[in-house]
Motif scaffolding. Structure first.
Motif, PDB file in Angstrom:
ATOM      1  N   VAL A 280       4.162  10.051  -6.148  1.00 48.12           N
ATOM      2  CA  VAL A 280       4.088   8.995  -5.136  1.00 48.12           C
ATOM      3  C   VAL A 280       4.980   9.381  -3.970  1.00 48.12           C
ATOM      4  CG1 VAL A 280       5.946   7.674  -6.255  1.00 48.12           C
ATOM      5  CG2 VAL A 280       4.375   6.518  -4.691  1.00 48.12           C
ATOM      6  N   ASN A 281       4.577   9.000  -2.773  1.00 42.29           N
ATOM      7  CA  ASN A 281       5.367   9.291  -1.584  1.00 42.29           C
ATOM      8  C   ASN A 281       6.460   8.232  -1.435  1.00 42.29           C
ATOM      9  OD1 ASN A 281       6.394  10.145   0.843  1.00 42.29           O
ATOM     10  ND2 ASN A 281       4.613   9.565   2.062  1.00 42.29           N
TER      11      ASN A 281
ATOM     12  N   SER B 289       0.842  -1.200   0.000  1.00 43.94           N
ATOM     13  CA  SER B 289       0.000   0.000   0.000  1.00 43.94           C
ATOM     14  C   SER B 289       0.873   1.244   0.000  1.00 43.94           C
ATOM     15  CB  SER B 289      -0.918   0.002   1.221  1.00 43.94           C
ATOM     16  OG  SER B 289      -1.756   1.136   1.211  1.00 43.94           O
ATOM     17  N   TYR B 290       0.695   2.095  -1.020  1.00 41.23           N
ATOM     18  CA  TYR B 290       1.481   3.317  -1.143  1.00 41.23           C
ATOM     19  C   TYR B 290       0.558   4.497  -1.432  1.00 41.23           C
ATOM     20  CZ  TYR B 290       5.631   0.461  -1.036  1.00 41.23           C
ATOM     21  OH  TYR B 290       6.604  -0.410  -0.628  1.00 41.23           O
TER      22      TYR B 290
ATOM     23  N   GLU C  32       5.043   8.721   6.118  1.00 44.47           N
ATOM     24  CA  GLU C  32       3.918   9.616   6.395  1.00 44.47           C
ATOM     25  C   GLU C  32       4.385  10.824   7.194  1.00 44.47           C
ATOM     26  OE1 GLU C  32      -0.594   9.495   8.344  1.00 44.47           O
ATOM     27  OE2 GLU C  32       0.653   7.683   8.291  1.00 44.47           O
ATOM     28  N   GLU C  33       5.336  10.593   8.115  1.00 44.44           N
ATOM     29  CA  GLU C  33       5.850  11.687   8.940  1.00 44.44           C
ATOM     30  C   GLU C  33       6.808  12.586   8.159  1.00 44.44           C
ATOM     31  OE1 GLU C  33       5.989   8.468   9.742  1.00 44.44           O
ATOM     32  OE2 GLU C  33       4.266   8.456  11.121  1.00 44.44           O
ATOM     33  N   SER C  34       7.594  12.005   7.255  1.00 39.48           N
ATOM     34  CA  SER C  34       8.563  12.762   6.444  1.00 39.48           C
ATOM     35  C   SER C  34       8.357  12.405   4.973  1.00 39.48           C
ATOM     36  CB  SER C  34      10.001  12.447   6.878  1.00 39.48           C
ATOM     37  OG  SER C  34      10.199  12.770   8.230  1.00 39.48           O
ATOM     38  N   PRO C  35       7.312  12.941   4.347  1.00 37.84           N
ATOM     39  CA  PRO C  35       7.000  12.568   2.963  1.00 37.84           C
ATOM     40  C   PRO C  35       8.046  13.082   1.971  1.00 37.84           C
ATOM     41  CG  PRO C  35       5.579  14.359   3.686  1.00 37.84           C
ATOM     42  CD  PRO C  35       6.339  13.917   4.894  1.00 37.84           C
ATOM     43  N   ASN C  36       8.216  12.351   0.894  1.00 35.04           N
ATOM     44  CA  ASN C  36       9.080  12.734  -0.212  1.00 35.04           C
ATOM     45  C   ASN C  36       8.336  12.423  -1.498  1.00 35.04           C
ATOM     46  OD1 ASN C  36      11.250  13.423  -1.869  1.00 35.04           O
ATOM     47  ND2 ASN C  36      12.160  11.383  -1.729  1.00 35.04           N
TER      48      ASN C  36
END
Length: 330
Positions: free
Chosen positions: A181-182, A161-162, A186-190
């Protein structure tokens, strides 16, 4: 005679007072309304064979977020009442059960009357989907975590799951129609772009584009429809912000409203239907990517260009659709 004059004067005075009251009746009356939002259609899958050997698949996300920056109601006399603006922008997280009444979006006292339309704008839609990421072995990104984490020991796709984000308005380096796309947490998204095609040549081997400047061309993006997006995909004076209007059908949009009249406090519900809102073509001829899930990957043309067969590393024809919107009074 004097009685008749007094009677006429009294009648004129009463008529004047009644007229004054009639002009002011309802002119300053307001009533408090609450605006909630709910998502429907999560987690469904539909399959149809469109063009052999490719099979058209429609999926619904397992969770959903929407950053709403503007929402306004329009009364039957043309009056527009803003409920949400940039200062009160809401990131709605529909993950998990939200109940029949939905998530709270706004509460405001609005003029009484009959409301017949609405306008809304949002920056992006964010969804979690079951997917894998696939590249040829010579790609620079063959050892990328998104690739290695979505394959088993034998190299076959093993989806997870992304989070995918779809932009409908400009936000910093992200432009209209962007799909990213991340690649972080979740805490440090890119958030990274993905290329449509790879060439087996120096400098063109990357699939994921992790950069501060927009690549502009050659990336997997949202559906093409000039009537919906405008002539350009950037925010300027000639290509303004995308505003969703009830009744509009551009780009396959289905935004409806059930006309309502407010005279006492009421709750309004905007339903966001994401059923089958992500479409792609899956290879149905014994391919490793015929697995019932979304497999992101580029195509590439062998070197020399034009002399080899085009190969696909994953599914193709990624086409996220707009959700359906319906506003009604509870």
């Amino acid at each position: 005679m004097r009685s008749l004059v007094r009677f006429l004067c009294l009648g004129i005075l009463v008529s004047f007072i009644s007229l004054a009251l009639g002009c002011n009746l309802g002119s300053g009356e307001t009533v408090e309304i609450t605006l909630n939002a709910v998502v429907t259609g999560e987690g469904t899958v539909e399959r149809t064979v469109d063009e052999y050997p490719w099979e058209s698949v429609n999926i619904s996300p397992s969770s959903y977020k929407m950053l709403i920056t503007y929402f306004a109601l329009e009364r039957d006399d043309g009056l527009k009442v803003t409920l949400v603006d940039d200062e009160s922008a809401e990131l709605l997280d529909f993950s998990g059960s939200v109940g029949a009444d939905g998530l709270f979006l706004a509460r405001k006292a609005i003029p009484t009357g009959t409301y017949v339309a609405y306008e809304m704008s949002f920056t992006y839609l964010e969804m979690d989907v079951l997917c894998s990421f696939n590249v040829p072995s010579w790609s620079t990104d063959a050892a990328h975590a998104l690739v290695t984490d979505t394959h088993d020991a034998g190299g076959s796709p093993s989806p997870g799951s992304y989070t995918i984000r779809q932009y409908f308005n400009v936000d910093g380096q992200f432009q209209k129609r962007d799909m990213v796309v991340n690649a972080g947490t979740e805490e440090s998204p890119n958030w990274v772009w993905m290329r449509r095609e790879l060439e087996n040549s120096e400098g063109n081997r990357k699939f994921f584009l992790d950069q501060e400047t927009h690549p502009y061309q050659g990336c997997i993006d949202l559906f093409a429809d000039e009537d919906f997006w405008g002539a350009n995909d950037t925010l300027d004076d000639e290509d303004p912000e995308i505003i969703i209007e009830s009744g509009n059908t551009a780009g396959g949009l289905d935004a409806k409203i059930t006309t309502f009249t407010v005279t006492v406090p009421k709750t309004l519900l905007i339903t966001v239907d994401v059923t089958s809102s992500f479409n792609f073509w899956e290879d149905s001829t014994n391919s490793t990517y015929y697995n019932g899930t979304l497999d992101f990957g580029p195509s590439y043309d062998e070197i020399p260009i034009g002399e080899g067969a085009i190969e696909y590393f994953g599914d193709k024809g990624f086409h996220p659709f707009m959700p359906k919107f319906n506003l009604k009074m509870l």
